[in-house]
Design an enzyme around this catalytic site. Structure first.
Site, PDB file in Angstrom:
ATOM      1  N   GLY A 101       0.797  -1.223   0.000  1.00  0.00           N
ATOM      2  CA  GLY A 101       0.000   0.000   0.000  1.00  0.00           C
ATOM      3  C   GLY A 101       0.826   1.267   0.000  1.00  0.00           C
ATOM      4  N   ASP A 150      -2.769   7.039  -6.902  1.00  0.00           N
ATOM      5  CA  ASP A 150      -1.378   6.657  -6.589  1.00  0.00           C
ATOM      6  C   ASP A 150      -0.384   7.343  -7.536  1.00  0.00           C
ATOM      7  OD1 ASP A 150      -2.530   4.967  -4.773  1.00  0.00           O
ATOM      8  OD2 ASP A 150      -1.406   3.195  -5.377  1.00  0.00           O
TER       9      ASP A 150
HETATM   10  O1  PMV Z   1      -2.112   0.870  -4.066  1.00  0.00           O
HETATM   11  P1  PMV Z   1      -2.871   0.779  -2.779  1.00  0.00           P
HETATM   12  O2  PMV Z   1      -2.830  -0.550  -2.151  1.00  0.00           O
HETATM   13  O3  PMV Z   1      -2.535   1.922  -1.866  1.00  0.00           O
HETATM   14  O4  PMV Z   1      -4.422   0.994  -3.111  1.00  0.00           O
HETATM   15  C1  PMV Z   1      -4.879   2.093  -3.806  1.00  0.00           C
HETATM   16  C2  PMV Z   1      -6.142   2.604  -3.239  1.00  0.00           C
HETATM   17  C3  PMV Z   1      -7.442   2.031  -3.737  1.00  0.00           C
HETATM   18  O5  PMV Z   1      -8.380   3.075  -3.519  1.00  0.00           O
HETATM   19  C4  PMV Z   1      -7.843   0.824  -2.923  1.00  0.00           C
HETATM   20  C5  PMV Z   1      -7.420   1.666  -5.202  1.00  0.00           C
HETATM   21  C6  PMV Z   1      -7.341   2.835  -6.164  1.00  0.00           C
HETATM   22  O6  PMV Z   1      -7.119   2.582  -7.360  1.00  0.00           O
HETATM   23  O7  PMV Z   1      -7.523   3.987  -5.758  1.00  0.00           O
END
Ligand code: PMV
Length: 314
Positions: A101, A150
């Site tokens: 994450g 992200d």
């Molecule tokens: O990459 P992660 O595990 O931090 O997850 C991203 C966050 C989510 O909202 C779950 C997915 C997204 O695409 O925004």
């Protein structure tokens, strides 16, 4: 030997993960202590050599597997620049833990795209906006249906208020009034974002109204959090983190390991705590003060956190 280097930070989602996929606002912040760094060097042999020393990997672009994210990033730059690259070595190093994450995939893609476009003297494609857009295409390999938050936060390297929308996502980098002292603790449980996001989608399809209400509640929390961040109101932020965590639990994306660390942090004096990212493993974040930081950290380690590090968001 001509060489170009670029890097991108890790990230945490402060508010609104999952709901952001469904168009609700969310807030993410860079974690600058951990970074992905990519070096591009001119080399003799024909072709593009991809090297990831930390993973013990080295291969030619032409031999890369179909969904290889590094190869995808290089191909996207080839497409954007209308060129076929050769006599080049791309070396990728990262201190960002994978599948926890912290956005390692997005940071690697952003660093690679920035380094390569700069190496090709295409400054027009090395802007935050362009790097963000190309890194999004790479993110699709990891996530399936990524919201885009992200790649946005790692490309802009600033706290961002983000809304996924057509025709263009709302991206608002903003200033935080008072530094946020966070502890990021890893459960040690690896979790694939793609699977968790897919599972939430199935649940939403089965119970649309209930899930949309939960997503909207998370969106309201993210909006309130932005106001609190801009006012430097850490007490309110802690409360909002706790509220967001309750909704994430209701969406079934939390886990026993995460909840143990979250409860431990709160008992040890954190102002608030929640999971960060896709959930079912990975990291939790706790909002602390300079006074409580050490005791909360020690409590998290005692409770079995795999790794705990402090990050200040400014
Ligand atoms: O990459 P992660 O595990 O931090 O997850 C991203 C966050 C989510 O909202 C779950 C997915 C997204 O695409 O925004």
């Amino acid at each position: 030997m001509e060489q170009t280097q670029a890097s991108a930070p890790g990230k945490i989602i402060l508010f609104g993960e999952h709901a952001v996929v469904y168009g609700q606002p969310a807030i993410a912040a860079p974690v600058t202590q951990v970074r992905a760094t990519v070096t591009i060097a001119n080399s003799e042999p024909a072709g593009v050599r991809l090297i990831a020393p930390d993973l013990g990997k080295a291969y030619w672009l032409t031999e890369a597997q179909e969904h290889d994210p590094l190869a995808r990033a290089v191909r996207l730059v080839e497409e954007a620049t209308g060129s076929t690259l050769s006599q080049m070595t791309v070396t990728v190093r990262s201190t960002i833990p994978i599948a926890s994450g912290l956005g390692s995939g997005a940071a690697t893609a952003a660093a690679l795209i920035r380094a390569l476009t700069r190496h090709l003297s295409r400054q027009d494609l090395a802007s935050d906006e362009q790097v963000c857009a190309l890194a999004y295409e790479v993110e699709k390999i990891h996530h399936g249906t990524p919201s885009g938050i992200d790649n946005t936060v790692v490309a802009y390297e600033q706290p961002v208020y983000f809304v996924r929308q057509e025709p263009k996502n709302l991206i608002e980098p903003f200033a935080i009034a008072a530094p946020l002292h966070l502890l990021i603790a890893d459960t040690g449980v690896r979790s694939a974002t793609r699977h968790v996001v897919g599972d939430v989608r199935r649940q939403w399809q089965a119970e649309r109204a209930r899930f949309e209400e939960m997503f909207a509640a998370c969106g309201r929390i993210a909006q309130a959090a932005r106001t609190a961040l801009e006012a430097g109101d850490v007490i309110q932020l802690g409360t909002l983190m706790d509220e967001n965590q309750r909704w994430l639990e209701a969406m079934t994306v939390s886990s026993a390991e995460l909840e143990k660390l979250i409860a431990t942090a709160r008992t040890a004096g954190a102002l608030g705590a929640k999971l960060s990212g896709a959930g079912r493993g990975g990291n939790m974040i706790a909002l602390v003060t300079p006074e409580t930081q050490t005791s909360v950290r020690q409590a998290l380690i005692k409770a079995g956190a795999f790794d705990v590090f402090a990050s200040t968001v400014e």
